[in-house]
Design an enzyme around this catalytic site. Structure first.
Site, PDB file in Angstrom:
ATOM      1  CG  HIS A  42     188.048   2.098 112.612  1.00 48.05           C
ATOM      2  ND1 HIS A  42     189.125   2.208 113.452  1.00 48.05           N
ATOM      3  CD2 HIS A  42     188.745   2.647 111.201  1.00 48.05           C
ATOM      4  CE1 HIS A  42     190.087   2.623 112.832  1.00 48.05           C
ATOM      5  NE2 HIS A  42     189.878   3.107 111.674  1.00 48.05           N
ATOM      6  CG  ASP A  93     202.908 -18.745 105.154  1.00 48.77           C
ATOM      7  OD1 ASP A  93     201.885 -19.320 105.011  1.00 48.77           O
ATOM      8  OD2 ASP A  93     204.062 -19.048 105.135  1.00 48.77           O
TER       9      ASP A  93
END
Length: 447
Positions: free
Chosen positions: A161, A393
């Site tokens: 992070h 996708d």
């Protein structure tokens, strides 16, 4: 859940760097320096999922497109390093650096682990790789692709992070998926990512204040400067569930606030309404003592709040946690608990606009003091209903589900848009089993 590692390889950018890339961590990166890595996993169902087709067609496409997308995200191949002579860490990428990619097979029931029902947290953590780290060096990204024969596959990511926030992570995943599916770079993400740190208009002297805070004041300077992660032990009784608010649910919750509150200045975004509802359900499910302080936090994006605004293709962090711990459980557990939670969150969001650099630091420092007051585990949220994570996708359909399964010292839930409905929200909640049953009951009965 049995999992068999097939191979571990290193995938580098299709175009290597000519010379090392060195980026200093800035104010917003340093906020997350001691944070535990983020874990995300996306699940994809396959209609043709024989081992032959996966290993001869699907996996090579995933690997090749990963190499191509890393060219647009150069820091992902590198490491965060903290030289003993440097006052703060840097991201350093050498020309031959690469991302570790694990390929594994699992005999688990794909529909179960990718479903929305109750699952043990330990089941899902077999699907994300570890992030190597030492006292002076930590990887930025590791990936794992797990194949479920005759069912589907998942892509698991573990992210440092301190090197990037959720917006950057989702841009990487969506760009990778787009290149895999179409063979071209997406036009809506503005690649390559902007690496110029000077676009963050925060005075350097504010960064030095971080190292005057715990744990950097420790007398044990070696441990105070470590880049190793403070992982909590993964509890066997933690379970996870995915719940949903439809667009109609959100509308009715918003209308409830309007009818029960006399205020007309409330910020009634989907995020605020959803967080307030989850917060009240958690407090009630835990059965918190009425006078006990309830710590909670959300993450605020400052890209549009700085002057000048930060370009949307900026690589790195531009978020900080906004902490609360001055409100007692009885504020949220009564009949007006939901409306009270909305008011508190709304006032905070409204107060974030047009903040100068000094006030951002004051906001962060005040939040740290708030956290010292609470004895209950903090409720925190990961993700956003605006990220568009279901747009990832790779060519075999959008994910059947996506989960942020990060380990936390606190009570962590995730938020994303619904897969098949604009305006709705998915909530991934992780709690002890004894609390989860009451949480689910209260969540569903309150709608």
């Amino acid at each position: 859940m049995a999992s068999n590692v097939i191979k571990i390889s290193r995938v580098g950018p299709a175009t290597n760097l000519v010379e090392p890339l060195i980026l200093p961590l800035n104010f917003f990166d340093l906020v997350w320096l001691t944070d535990i890595p983020t874990n995300r996993v996306n699940f994809y169902k396959l209609t043709e999922s024989s081992s032959d087709s996966f290993y001869s067609v699907i996996l090579p496409k995933l690997e090749q497109s990963l190499s191509l997308v890393l060219t647009h995200f150069p820091p992902l191949s590198g490491q965060v390093k903290w030289d003993p002579q440097d006052p703060k860490p840097h991201i350093i990428v050498f020309p031959q650096d690469a991302v570790s990619l694990t390929v594994a097979e699992s005999d688990a029931d794909f529909s179960h682990v990718s479903g929305k029902g109750i699952r043990h947290q330990t089941e899902l953590h077999a699907l994300v790789p570890e992030l190597p780290a030492s006292s002076d060096s930590a990887s930025i990204l590791t990936l794992q692709i797990t194949f479920f024969p005759k069912q589907g596959f998942c892509v698991g990511a573990t992210i440092n992070h301190s090197a990037m926030d959720g917006i950057t992570v989702v841009k990487f995943l969506k760009s990778w998926a787009h290149i895999c599916k179409y063979g071209t770079t997406p036009q809506d993400i503005h690649l390559p990512m902007l690496l110029d740190r000077t676009v963050i208009n925060i005075p350097e002297e504010l960064e030095s204040k971080f190292f005057k805070l715990p744990p950097y004041l420790s007398h044990d300077k070696a441990n105070a400067r470590t880049l190793e992660f403070p992982y909590p032990k993964l509890s066997e009784d933690l379970v996870r569930i995915t719940l949903e608010l439809t667009q109609e649910n959100v509308k009715k919750l918003r209308e409830r606030v309007i009818s029960e509150s006399t205020r007309s200045d409330l910020h009634l975004s989907t995020f605020v309404v959803t967080y307030a509802y989850v917060l009240t359900c958690v407090v009630k499910a835990r059965g918190d003592d009425g006078d006990r302080l309830v710590p909670f936090t959300f993450v605020a994006d400052f890209r549009d709040r700085l002057d000048p605004p930060v370009p949307m293709n900026y690589y790195g962090n531009c978020v900080i946690p906004i902490n609360f711990s001055g409100d007692k459980a009885k504020t949220f557990s009564g009949e007006d608990g939901f409306v009270n939670a909305v008011k508190i969150l709304s006032d905070s969001v409204n107060g974030l606009n047009s903040r100068g650099a000094e006030s951002i630091w004051e906001l962060y420092e005040q939040g740290l003091k708030f956290m010292e007051l609470g004895t209950q585990k903090k409720l925190s949220v990961a993700g956003s209903n605006k990220f568009g994570i279901y747009g990832s996708d790779f060519g075999w359909g959008k994910p059947v589900s996506t989960e942020n399964i990060s380990i936390s010292h606190n009570v962590l839930f995730s938020m994303s848009e619904r897969r098949d409905e604009a305006g709705g929200v998915e909530i991934g909640m992780c709690l002890k089993k004894c609390v989860m049953d009451d949480f689910v009951s209260g969540f569903q009965n309150g709608l």
